[in-house]
Design a protein around this motif. Structure first.
Motif: not given
Length: 259
Positions: A201-219, A237-246
């Motif tokens: 799964y190619q996570l666009d790190v920029a989407m971490l700016d809106d985490p509810e969209t990413l994680f909101g369906m998880s208890h 963000r630490r895991m991604a380091a300087d990558r745009a995609i995690l």
């Protein structure tokens, strides 16, 4: 009712799901489709179609596809593609309003595993599969995939004393080879064949700016405090380091069985 069991929730996220999750699930849908042989005369059912990753892949073969989901918003996204050989309908996969033995192949790509009564969902798939036809199901392994998998990994790192919420019962039961094979047979299929398939799964790190969209369906996200949520995002963000995609390697089981 858990968030993923609420059609209103899926209605709200349908457009976003089509943009972010659909390209990922489509890779598994193609792998599932490769397990069967279809012709332009084949009749195919896609149960819990979502935004139609499997249905659209089948449509490209020329087969006739009925795509069903309990979320009107999801069904609307499938219908919007205006594919002439795809009939999209709002329908409960636990009680299909379809005739017995009416399809040559019946698929569910990460759908039935989320049902409250997943055994009924599997039995309904078998009921509408013609003798000599096949059923195909894709399921995640127990720790899930994509953002659910990432969140679980981060929680275990940051909060090792906290238990993660259990995955849906269908995922737990069908997330291993023996369990999936056994339940396909119990549902009415025979000779199950199962394979592991892994894609990132190619996570666009920029989407971490809106985490509810990413994680909101998880208890596991909802029950965190604001401070804990901030810590989760910082760790991602630490895991991604300087990558745009995690990249998040995610493994599915794809089971195919005969009727």
């Amino acid at each position: 009712m858990r968030e993923f069991e609420n059609p209103d929730r899926w209605d709200k996220v349908a457009q976003h799901y089509e943009k972010t999750a659909h390209p990922f699930t489509a890779r598994f849908a193609e792998a599932a489709l490769a397990t069967v042989s279809l012709t332009s005369q084949s009749r195919v059912l896609d149960v819990a179609t979502g935004t139609g990753a499997l249905a659209r892949a089948v449509a490209r073969t020329g087969a006739q596809v009925t795509a069903v989901d309990f979320s009107p918003g999801m069904v609307a996204r499938v219908a919007a593609a205006r594919l002439p050989n795809v009939d999209a309908k709002v329908m409960d996969g636990q009680a299909l309003a379809l005739a017995d033995a009416s399809f040559d192949a019946v698929f569910s790509i990460f759908g039935v595993i989320m049902f409250p009564d997943w055994r009924k969902g599997l039995a309904e798939m078998a009921r509408v599969t013609r003798p000599g036809g096949c059923g195909v199901i894709a399921t995640w392994q127990e720790r899930g995939a994509a953002t659910f998998l990432l969140l679980g990994q981060i929680r275990r790192t940051l909060f090792p004393e906290r238990e993660n919420a259990p995955m849906p019962a269908g995922v737990r039961a069908l997330g291993d080879l023996e369990g999936l094979a056994r339940e396909l047979v119990t549902a009415g299929y025979r000779t199950p064949r199962i394979q592991h398939v892994t894609f990132d799964y190619q996570l666009d790190v920029a989407m971490l700016d809106d985490p509810e969209t990413l994680f909101g369906m998880s208890h596991d996200w909802v029950e965190l405090s604001d401070e804990e949520k901030a810590a989760v995002i910082a760790e991602a963000r630490r895991m991604a380091a300087d990558r745009a995609i995690l990249p998040i390697p995610s493994t599915a089981l794809i089971g195919v069985a005969d009727r």
